[in-house]
Design a protein around this motif. Structure first.
Motif, PDB file in Angstrom:
ATOM      1  N   UNK B  88       2.341 -11.686  16.522  1.00 27.98           N
ATOM      2  CA  UNK B  88       1.740 -12.960  16.132  1.00 27.98           C
ATOM      3  C   UNK B  88       2.146 -13.385  14.716  1.00 27.98           C
ATOM      4  N   UNK B  89       2.043 -12.443  13.795  1.00 29.37           N
ATOM      5  CA  UNK B  89       2.258 -12.797  12.390  1.00 29.37           C
ATOM      6  C   UNK B  89       3.703 -13.231  12.142  1.00 29.37           C
ATOM      7  N   UNK B  91       5.921 -14.448  14.294  1.00 27.29           N
ATOM      8  CA  UNK B  91       6.248 -15.733  14.928  1.00 27.29           C
ATOM      9  C   UNK B  91       5.577 -16.894  14.205  1.00 27.29           C
ATOM     10  N   UNK B 163       1.313  -6.868  13.243  1.00 26.38           N
ATOM     11  CA  UNK B 163       1.582  -7.944  14.191  1.00 26.38           C
ATOM     12  C   UNK B 163       3.006  -8.502  14.128  1.00 26.38           C
TER      13      UNK B 163
END
Lengths: 509, 374
Positions: B88-89, B91, B163
């Motif tokens: 997540x982080x 991207x 992440x």
């Protein structure tokens, strides 16, 4: 978990709402610019070219930020709704990919010609490029709205227990879904109205300042014709959209009208204030005050003055006399589907084929309600009624205002000198934000009215969300809020400066 | 036509399409590379020339990234779910940098633009550096692996609290990221000299390409040596994942012309392009470096997708690794999308046509006086 869902919802809503501040203008202004350039190519009049270039500059400023927010939206399906991406990605991903191939490249390629090609390509090729950008923008809307239409009314798929996801079985059912078609037509016509209001309002400002009078008057005529046609079209498509909602998402329709108890020949609330103490479980009056047009909701939703419109209570608790099943029974069956799927998965893992087939048989009986198996209690299926009700009425009220505004503008500008009517010009100027408000309100109705479903009746948001720490989503939410707001401020400043420069005769393109 | 294809063939076909889009994206990242070269301009006019040359192409790069995402979503939705939802982080950081880029071209030169031109140029630099390095580091995990697991319902759990940012601290990933970063600058230089008429700037651009080449070498060598010798994630006949030494070298060799052939040809073309750029006055180097970049990237993507290895390995749980077989869309969707793929040559055709048409007149200090300015 609730916190994660709420923050993920908030982040997606934030991105979508910001994105839709820019998209409507792109959808309509691209066509308006193409009309103007067509006038230039047909007449050879340089004044039309200057007019085209001015509106094109504003289009470009708006377009850039729409592209940026659009990219984030596309990837947020993966980042924030990872389970969704797997469970329905087999159907949902296809329109997104087609959008990229068919629409985005058309826009991106010819956008460069539109802005840099004046002295590099022929007049006709430039005009073609401008039209292709308009077509590309609208094609892009088509495919994303096909995807959104599928979220409202999932068709053309079946659940595969081996992969634990829904898989597409009929592409044509997905793209030709009546919900998708009406959603596309209603949304783009809303965008055309917003763009027409934008051109009308800014042209009115020029006239109030006594600047660029020729351009402003011509722009007003183009915008008011386009805006009036779009406003009338939006009524027709809105009628069709409501008809689809009544058939496919009756809970959304009930929320739109704050209708707790169903009625034959139900009326539509013209103006009203909801009683916030009212819930599905008590007997409070639903409105503190309301003015109703009798039978109109039945007509709108079912095209029959006397049709029965189910209310929130019937939809939640059921009404045997009407043949409406309550949600509790669906939740019960959904839980059985969930259990059967777990049983099937366990048997498969243990390579027990006999048990797997038995489990599958049970699952097939209840699979239609699998999504309901994740709903804790029936009342969780009621969307936020107040937000949906007020948004719907605001949208409809503004729609009526737009028809009146464009009609009067067209008549006044064709029959007399609009420059003399300063009060009217001020009204036109201050109507610019109303188009944006109507669009956002429409999206609130469409998306909040579907809650708690990510896919209507199929997948609740709680199952769709990514397996991630809510604090991480909070951080990105605030960062996006800061970023989008800053960019919006920058956009508005740049646009207003460009308009002022044009009034001073100094604009560059 | 596609209905009669086996599921495996359709999966391979879609991996090839995704690879083509991905390879074209890596080439088109010359826009990002160019955004990190604005320092070679001696004055505002030269900088405007550079930015306007890139400005005509930034949207194509952006759109190629969007299509790369869209094609992955449609054809390999499990990757979309696992990687974007998990890493997540990283991207999100990439998306931030591309958002900054999207507005910077249009807003930089506009009056009263809130931040001033300098800030928009910094935004472009951030996108060119952070964006490029993170996106390539994320792609490098196709070889080095990530930390995730899948449950029986194909729902993933990411096993690193960072992440995805952890990918940016793995030497192998970083070596690939920096090698590609300098390659984007070489491609940008080749694009600039083909597109801009300005003698002094031309000389400086070519010198800068030389520097980028020299700086890329240690990273490139580190990356290549590791790639060819490292343990890779291989699929056996039952599609069980296991670790094998020299896995990627074996895959490149087994793919033949699509593996070692494309890698070799791509490398030679890049070298030829750099020669033309640095040691001659040729304006055609971009064809060689561009094709070379595309072929090399294709070879690497083919290796992980159709070379008998997995394309998104999990070092946490080998059997959770993603292959083109366990992560793809259904057979029906792949068939439908395969028909849609017939549009790709048509799209490429009009892009090339318009590109040629628009670039027939070079950009010069004179020409930008009458043009829309970024």
């Amino acid at each position: 978990m609730e916190t994660l869902i709420d923050w993920s919802r908030a982040q997606f809503a934030l991105t979508a709402m910001y994105h839709f501040l820019f998209v409507p203008l792109t959808l309509g202004l691209s066509f308006l610019v193409a009309f103007m350039e067509t006038l230039y190519v047909k007449t050879g009049d340089e004044k039309y070219k200057a007019m085209t270039k001015f509106w094109m500059t504003l289009f470009g400023i708006n377009f850039a930020i729409g592209v940026a927010t659009g990219l984030i939206m596309e990837f947020e399906f993966g980042t924030n709704w990872a389970a969704y991406s797997w469970i329905v990605g087999d159907i949902f991903g296809a329109p997104l990919a087609i959008e990229g191939i068919l629409a985005f490249f058309l826009e991106a390629t010819f956008f460069a010609v539109m802005f840099f090609g004046w002295d590099r390509v022929s007049k006709k090729f430039h005009l073609l490029s401008t039209w292709l950008v308009a077509i590309g923008s609208n094609l892009s809307a088509l495919w994303i709205l096909v995807a959104n239409g599928w979220m409202q009314y999932p068709v053309g798929m079946s659940f595969n227990p081996d992969t634990a996801r829904n898989e597409m079985v009929n592409f044509w059912d997905v793209i030709l879904s009546p919900v998708a078609v009406s959603k596309f037509l209603h949304t783009v016509s809303g965008g055309y109205i917003t763009s027409s209001l934008f051109v009308l309002g800014i042209s009115a400002w020029f006239l109030l300042k006594g600047k660029e009078v020729w351009m402003a008057k011509k722009s007003i005529i183009v915008a008011s014709i386009f805006g009036l046609l779009a406003s009338l079209f939006v009524v027709a498509t809105g009628d069709e959209a409501a008809y689809q909602v009544a058939g496919k998402q009756p809970m959304k329709l009930a929320a739109m009208e704050g209708l707790y108890k169903g009625e034959d020949g139900a009326g539509i609330v013209m103006i009203g204030v909801l009683n916030h103490a009212k819930t599905a479980e008590n007997n409070e009056e639903p409105y503190l005050f309301e003015v109703t047009a009798p039978k109109m909701l039945s007509l709108l939703g079912y095209h029959d003055l006397n049709a029965f419109v189910p209310g929130i209570k019937e939809l939640i608790y059921g009404d045997e006399s009407r043949g409406i099943e309550g949600v509790a029974a669906k939740i019960e069956r959904g839980k059985k589907a969930k259990e059967a799927l777990a049983w099937y998965k366990k048997a498969k893992a243990e390579k027990n084929e006999v048990a797997a087939q038995e489990a599958l048989k049970v699952f097939r009986i209840y699979e239609k309600e699998l999504g309901y198996g994740y709903v804790e209690k029936p009342t969780n299926l009621i969307p936020p009624v107040g937000l949906v009700f007020y948004s719907f009425h605001l949208m409809v009220g503004l729609g009526i205002w737009f028809i009146a505004l464009f009609s009067v503008t067209l008549i006044v500008s064709l029959k007399s000198d609009i420059t003399n009517n300063r009060a009217f010009l001020k009204v036109a100027l201050w109507s610019i934000p109303l188009g944006y408000i109507a669009n956002e309100a429409g999206w609130v109705v469409a998306e909040v009215g579907r809650q708690p479903w990510a896919i209507q009746g199929l997948l609740p948001v709680g199952v769709a969300v990514s397996n991630i720490d809510s604090s991480m989503v909070q951080v990105t939410f605030w960062l996006f809020l800061l970023l989008f707001t800053t960019l919006l401020i920058a956009e508005i400043r740049i646009m207003t400066t460009q308009i002022s420069l044009k009034a001073k005769g100094e604009s560059h393109v | 036509m596609f209905e009669s294809w086996s599921y495996e063939s359709l999966q391979a076909y879609w991996w090839i399409i995704v690879s083509v889009v991905g390879a074209l994206f890596v080439f088109m990242m010359f826009v990002q590379g160019g955004q990190t070269m604005l320092g070679i301009a001696k004055d505002e006019n030269e900088k405007t020339l550079l930015i306007n040359a890139l400005g005509k192409k930034w949207e194509l790069t952006f759109t190629t990234l969007v299509l790369f995402g869209g094609a992955l979503f449609a054809a390999f939705p499990l990757f979309y779910a696992v990687s974007f939802g998990g890493a997540y982080a990283v991207w999100m950081a990439i998306l931030f940098s591309f958002t900054l880029q999207a507005v910077s071209y249009e807003y930089r030169k506009k009056e009263n633009n809130f931040f001033g031109s300098k800030v928009y140029e910094i935004f472009l630099f951030i996108n060119g550096t952070v964006g490029t390095i993170l996106i390539i580091a994320a792609i490098a995990t196709f070889f080095s692996g990530s930390l995730f697991s899948l449950n029986g319902y194909n729902i993933s759990t990411w096993k690193s609290p960072f992440r995805g940012l952890e990918a940016a601290f793995v030497p192998f990933n970083l070596s690939m990221a920096f090698a590609v970063f300098f390659l984007t600058r070489i491609n940008a230089a080749a694009y600039f000299v083909s597109h801009i008429e300005h003698t002094e700037l031309d000389t400086r651009i070519r010198k800068s390409a030389m520097k980028s080449t020299l700086l890329s070498l240690p990273f490139l060598l580190f990356f290549l040596v590791n790639l060819l010798t490292m343990h890779g994630f291989v699929l056996d006949a039952q599609r069980i994942v296991y670790l094998q030494p020299y896995a990627y070298l074996n895959a490149l060799l087994s793919l033949g012309i699509l593996g070692i052939g494309l890698l070799g040809l791509g490398t030679v073309l890049i070298v030829v392009g750099i020669y033309l750029l640095v040691f001659t006055k040729s304006k055609k180097a971009v064809f060689a470096t561009g094709l070379g970049t595309t072929f090399t990237t294709l070879a690497l993507l083919f290796t992980v997708g159709i070379g008998g290895t997995v394309y998104y390995p999990s070092v946490y749980d080998l059997q959770s690794s993603l292959t083109i077989f366990n992560s793809s869309g259904s057979r029906y969707t792949l068939v439908v999308m395969s028909y849609v793929s017939f549009l790709v040559p048509f799209v490429l055709g009009y892009i090339v046509y318009v590109w040629k048409l628009m670039d027939s007149k070079k950009l010069s200090l004179d020409s930008i006086k009458n043009e829309h300015l970024y």
